[in-house]
Design a protein around this motif. Structure first.
Motif, PDB file in Angstrom:
ATOM      1  N   ASP A 179     -12.645  27.314 -30.047  1.00  0.00           N
ATOM      2  CA  ASP A 179     -13.503  28.421 -30.253  1.00  0.00           C
ATOM      3  C   ASP A 179     -11.560  28.775 -31.801  1.00  0.00           C
ATOM      4  O   ASP A 179     -10.842  28.845 -31.354  1.00  0.00           O
ATOM      5  N   PRO A 180     -12.405  29.690 -32.524  1.00  0.00           N
ATOM      6  CA  PRO A 180     -11.289  29.009 -33.240  1.00  0.00           C
ATOM      7  C   PRO A 180     -10.727  30.797 -33.245  1.00  0.00           C
ATOM      8  O   PRO A 180      -9.560  31.389 -34.781  1.00  0.00           O
ATOM      9  N   ARG A 181     -11.000  31.512 -33.017  1.00  0.00           N
ATOM     10  CA  ARG A 181     -10.263  32.814 -32.448  1.00  0.00           C
ATOM     11  C   ARG A 181      -9.857  33.272 -31.506  1.00  0.00           C
ATOM     12  O   ARG A 181      -8.951  34.248 -31.756  1.00  0.00           O
ATOM     13  N   VAL A 182     -10.519  32.878 -30.669  1.00  0.00           N
ATOM     14  CA  VAL A 182      -9.771  33.638 -29.390  1.00  0.00           C
ATOM     15  C   VAL A 182      -8.135  33.198 -29.134  1.00  0.00           C
ATOM     16  O   VAL A 182      -7.248  34.246 -28.346  1.00  0.00           O
ATOM     17  N   SER A 183      -7.559  32.366 -29.855  1.00  0.00           N
ATOM     18  CA  SER A 183      -6.142  32.619 -29.280  1.00  0.00           C
ATOM     19  C   SER A 183      -5.240  33.174 -30.064  1.00  0.00           C
ATOM     20  O   SER A 183      -5.767  32.809 -31.966  1.00  0.00           O
ATOM     21  N   THR A 184      -4.481  34.144 -30.481  1.00  0.00           N
ATOM     22  CA  THR A 184      -3.664  34.993 -31.187  1.00  0.00           C
ATOM     23  C   THR A 184      -2.857  34.340 -32.325  1.00  0.00           C
ATOM     24  O   THR A 184      -2.309  34.394 -32.510  1.00  0.00           O
ATOM     25  N   SER A 185      -2.529  32.688 -31.492  1.00  0.00           N
ATOM     26  CA  SER A 185      -2.116  31.848 -32.211  1.00  0.00           C
ATOM     27  C   SER A 185      -2.389  31.474 -33.409  1.00  0.00           C
ATOM     28  O   SER A 185      -1.582  31.269 -34.914  1.00  0.00           O
ATOM     29  N   GLY A 186      -3.461  31.856 -33.911  1.00  0.00           N
ATOM     30  CA  GLY A 186      -4.270  31.486 -34.973  1.00  0.00           C
ATOM     31  C   GLY A 186      -4.659  29.921 -35.289  1.00  0.00           C
ATOM     32  O   GLY A 186      -5.322  29.547 -36.112  1.00  0.00           O
ATOM     33  N   PHE A 187      -4.499  29.594 -33.671  1.00  0.00           N
ATOM     34  CA  PHE A 187      -4.560  28.882 -33.950  1.00  0.00           C
ATOM     35  C   PHE A 187      -6.524  27.935 -33.044  1.00  0.00           C
ATOM     36  O   PHE A 187      -6.518  28.782 -32.225  1.00  0.00           O
ATOM     37  N   PRO A 188      -7.211  27.213 -33.333  1.00  0.00           N
ATOM     38  CA  PRO A 188      -8.087  27.078 -32.845  1.00  0.00           C
ATOM     39  C   PRO A 188      -7.528  26.679 -31.050  1.00  0.00           C
ATOM     40  O   PRO A 188      -6.426  25.709 -30.955  1.00  0.00           O
ATOM     41  N   PHE A 189      -8.740  26.212 -30.310  1.00  0.00           N
ATOM     42  CA  PHE A 189      -7.993  27.038 -28.970  1.00  0.00           C
ATOM     43  C   PHE A 189      -9.704  25.813 -27.773  1.00  0.00           C
ATOM     44  O   PHE A 189     -10.832  26.888 -28.076  1.00  0.00           O
ATOM     45  N   ASN A 190      -9.297  24.861 -27.521  1.00  0.00           N
ATOM     46  CA  ASN A 190     -10.252  24.444 -26.633  1.00  0.00           C
ATOM     47  C   ASN A 190     -11.072  24.523 -25.582  1.00  0.00           C
ATOM     48  O   ASN A 190     -10.118  24.536 -24.359  1.00  0.00           O
ATOM     49  N   VAL A 191     -11.819  25.509 -25.158  1.00  0.00           N
ATOM     50  CA  VAL A 191     -12.674  26.530 -24.263  1.00  0.00           C
ATOM     51  C   VAL A 191     -14.050  25.349 -23.837  1.00  0.00           C
ATOM     52  O   VAL A 191     -14.978  25.498 -23.586  1.00  0.00           O
ATOM     53  N   LEU A 192     -13.917  25.447 -22.561  1.00  0.00           N
ATOM     54  CA  LEU A 192     -14.471  24.901 -21.648  1.00  0.00           C
ATOM     55  C   LEU A 192     -15.764  26.310 -20.996  1.00  0.00           C
ATOM     56  O   LEU A 192     -14.570  27.467 -20.233  1.00  0.00           O
ATOM     57  N   GLN A 193     -16.557  26.508 -21.093  1.00  0.00           N
ATOM     58  CA  GLN A 193     -17.415  27.840 -21.109  1.00  0.00           C
ATOM     59  C   GLN A 193     -17.690  27.815 -19.661  1.00  0.00           C
ATOM     60  O   GLN A 193     -18.764  27.543 -18.695  1.00  0.00           O
ATOM     61  N   VAL A 194     -17.035  28.522 -18.698  1.00  0.00           N
ATOM     62  CA  VAL A 194     -17.416  28.385 -17.556  1.00  0.00           C
ATOM     63  C   VAL A 194     -17.465  29.992 -17.089  1.00  0.00           C
ATOM     64  O   VAL A 194     -17.466  31.083 -17.636  1.00  0.00           O
ATOM     65  N   PRO A 195     -18.957  30.568 -16.178  1.00  0.00           N
ATOM     66  CA  PRO A 195     -19.129  31.864 -16.238  1.00  0.00           C
ATOM     67  C   PRO A 195     -18.190  32.687 -15.823  1.00  0.00           C
ATOM     68  O   PRO A 195     -17.052  31.931 -15.268  1.00  0.00           O
ATOM     69  N   GLU A 196     -18.701  33.656 -16.336  1.00  0.00           N
ATOM     70  CA  GLU A 196     -17.209  35.013 -15.201  1.00  0.00           C
ATOM     71  C   GLU A 196     -15.984  34.571 -15.237  1.00  0.00           C
ATOM     72  O   GLU A 196     -15.456  34.243 -14.425  1.00  0.00           O
ATOM     73  N   THR A 197     -15.978  33.830 -16.546  1.00  0.00           N
ATOM     74  CA  THR A 197     -14.455  34.268 -16.709  1.00  0.00           C
ATOM     75  C   THR A 197     -14.728  34.551 -18.478  1.00  0.00           C
ATOM     76  O   THR A 197     -15.257  34.223 -19.079  1.00  0.00           O
ATOM     77  N   LEU A 198     -13.643  34.651 -19.343  1.00  0.00           N
ATOM     78  CA  LEU A 198     -13.032  34.831 -20.929  1.00  0.00           C
ATOM     79  C   LEU A 198     -13.806  34.515 -21.755  1.00  0.00           C
ATOM     80  O   LEU A 198     -14.364  34.792 -23.175  1.00  0.00           O
ATOM     81  N   SER A 199     -14.421  32.733 -21.198  1.00  0.00           N
ATOM     82  CA  SER A 199     -15.332  32.395 -22.282  1.00  0.00           C
ATOM     83  C   SER A 199     -16.974  33.227 -22.601  1.00  0.00           C
ATOM     84  O   SER A 199     -17.510  32.932 -23.569  1.00  0.00           O
ATOM     85  N   GLU A 200     -17.084  34.361 -21.029  1.00  0.00           N
ATOM     86  CA  GLU A 200     -18.527  34.579 -21.339  1.00  0.00           C
ATOM     87  C   GLU A 200     -18.534  36.150 -22.093  1.00  0.00           C
ATOM     88  O   GLU A 200     -17.366  37.245 -22.020  1.00  0.00           O
ATOM     89  N   ARG A 201     -18.993  36.522 -23.232  1.00  0.00           N
ATOM     90  CA  ARG A 201     -18.735  37.301 -24.211  1.00  0.00           C
ATOM     91  C   ARG A 201     -18.910  38.101 -23.059  1.00  0.00           C
ATOM     92  O   ARG A 201     -18.117  39.508 -23.865  1.00  0.00           O
TER      93      ARG A 201
END
Ligand code: FMN
Length: 511
Positions: A383-405
């Motif tokens: 994910d190029p956006r989710v981290s406010t550090s501005g660095f890309p962050f590798n995210v495991l797509q797990v339901p009912e976590t913040l990775s879900e829109r």
């Protein structure tokens, strides 16, 4: 300095159990890795957000008594007592009660743009880092390291000092270029103060964050000087941080943050488009190591990371060319740094419930795709956006976590922990702002840019929630490397309840 650095020691650490923030590689995981490794494995605790994690563990009643035990060994017993009086709750806080957080940082500014933290917060940070390292080291003689993200700057110096007070063997620093950090370690070992540069506001004006151990301890003890290992995306990191004792060269497929891609482009799936220029160029790396050796008077070692759990032998064979007199030799990596395989060990800091949910996704082969004859694990999205550090962050797509829109959209923005917030000039005062906080506040009150706020999450709160220590309304977000093959192999052989022994055994003899 109490002892001189014996850099040959680094050659023994053929596996680095990666520092995984926040709290995934906690004292329990690092201690176990280090004991099982028996000198061959550097167990590493994460140094991220330890003050917050410690105060929440105390409010949960510190059931094992370990936090209070470690605090009873802290050199400043008055501070230890104050922390316990303020945060410890016998039997744990009622579940409906909010956590009492560590104080939000404010900055004292003296002349020459030098900033300091409030002394009580400094003490809390020192104590928390001491506790984590003390517990990881207790009861054995094997090495323990601590990992920091250099992007998290305000707690950085007191954190390092606290870890050194507990005798940490190595500091591993990623996400930024800690220039001249070896001087900080040298200075702390004899009780001297240190400063680091800190950019302020959009113009990145140079300020300095200062920490002086003499303000905390009347008589600063002499401390062992730990090794300094820089974690770098490619060879250029070795140029930017020439005084490290060694480097971890981390490929962008590893878990956690990655360096932004040089192209600045996104793939059709919306992930950063990495290319050959982002990779470690061993020939160029070799020349930089030669140059650093001339300047430093010692040869730097290196480790490989990012999908290397099954490639120890390859990492040790593949190396940089080094000319010694008339002889040309190949200097391979000392070994590998491995994160994701340790993340899912039963000893990691992830909450058992989240571990189970994460493993359901990891083991789901229907999510895989074959692209150009190779498996691509679509359960992981960089994910190029989710981290406010501005660095890309590798995210495991797990339901009912913040990775879900839908989960992301339902969250109320806030910034109440501030680790990844940036410093900005608010009139003549220095303050913190975070593109993940309430948009109106960030843009109208703090003069942040609207484009910086788009699709930002709150890693501070989510990562602490992953440990079962979250605030109300906060949801987890799991990071994980893009290669699931090693985890699946170990689980297929040993089951989901595998532990550090099986992870280390696999790295030494992959199947
Ligand atoms: C859960 C998790 C958290 C991580 N957190 C950090 C961190 O706080 N600092 C850091 O430098 N690297 C962090 N990393 C990266 C690891 O240190 C390591 O280099 C990487 O995971 C290696 O790749 P692998 O996961 O494919 O083994 C993290 C990795 C994982 C899986």
């Amino acid at each position: 300095m109490r002892n001189m650095l014996h850099r040959d020691k680094l050659l023994e650490w053929i596996i680095i159990q990666a520092g995984m923030g926040a709290g995934v590689s906690d004292y329990n995981l690092a201690r176990k890795s280090s004991i099982v490794g028996n000198g061959k494995v550097l167990g590493v605790v994460s140094g991220v957000a330890l003050n917050e994690i410690m105060v929440r563990r105390l409010q949960n009643g510190d059931p094992s008594g370990k936090i209070r035990h470690a605090l009873s060994k802290f050199p400043d017993q008055e501070t230890a007592r104050e922390i316990i009086d303020k945060y410890f709750i016998e039997g744990g806080k009622p579940s409906e009660k909010r956590y009492h957080s560590s104080p939000f940082p404010g900055f004292n500014q003296d002349s020459d743009r030098v900033l300091t933290l409030n002394k009580d917060l400094e003490k809390l940070i020192i104590a928390a880092n001491f506790v984590e390292v003390f517990l990881a080291k207790e009861g054995h003689d094997n090495p323990i390291g601590i990992n920091y993200l250099y992007k998290i700057q305000w707690p950085f110096l007191p954190s390092v000092y606290g870890a050194m007070l507990a005798g940490v063997d190595a500091t591993l620093i990623g996400a930024g270029f800690p220039c001249r950090f070896s001087k900080v370690l040298d200075g702390f070992s004899v009780g001297e103060s240190a400063t680091i540069q800190i950019p302020v506001g959009e113009t990145k004006e140079t300020y300095f964050m200062k920490f002086d151990p003499k303000n905390i301890f009347e008589n600063c003890p002499e401390l062992d000087r730990p090794f300094f290992i820089g974690i770098e995306g490619n060879h250029l990191g070795a140029k930017a941080v020439p005084d490290a004792d060694g480097y971890v060269g981390e490929k962008d497929i590893g878990g956690g943050h990655s360096a932004p891609c040089r192209s600045g482009e996104l793939t059709s799936r919306g992930e950063p488009e990495y290319g050959p220029k982002d990779a470690m160029d061993l020939e160029k790396f070799s020349r930089i190591l030669d140059k650093n050796e001339q300047a430093n008077g010692y040869r730097q070692q290196f480790w490989r990371a990012g999908g290397y759990a099954d490639k120890l032998k390859q990492a040790q064979e593949e190396g940089v060319v080094r000319v010694q007199g008339d002889v040309v030799i190949v200097q391979g990596a000392v070994g590998v740094q491995v994160g994701s395989l340790f993340e899912w060990c039963r000893q990691s800091g992830l909450s058992p419930e989240l571990r189970e949910r994460g493993l359901n996704i990891i083991m789901d082969e229907t999510l895989d795709e074959i692209v150009d004859g190779k498996i691509v694990y679509r359960a992981v999205f960089k994910d190029p956006r989710v981290s406010t550090s501005g660095f890309p962050f590798n995210v495991l797509q797990v339901p009912e976590t913040l990775s879900e829109r839908s989960v992301y959209d339902a969250r109320t923005r806030r910034c109440d922990l501030g680790y990844l917030a940036e410093l900005y000039l608010d009139g003549d005062k220095i303050n913190l702002r975070c593109p993940g906080e309430i948009k109106e506040v960030y843009i109208n009150k703090k003069r942040g840019k609207i484009e910086d706020t788009i699709r930002r999450g709150c890693l501070c709160n989510s990562l602490i929630t992953n440990l079962g220590l979250g605030s109300f309304g906060e949801m987890p977000l799991i990071t994980q490397g893009s290669d699931l093959s090693s985890i699946r192999a170990v689980i297929k052989k040993h089951g989901r309840d595998y532990g550090v022994e099986e992870a280390i055994d696999y790295i030494l003899n992959p199947y």
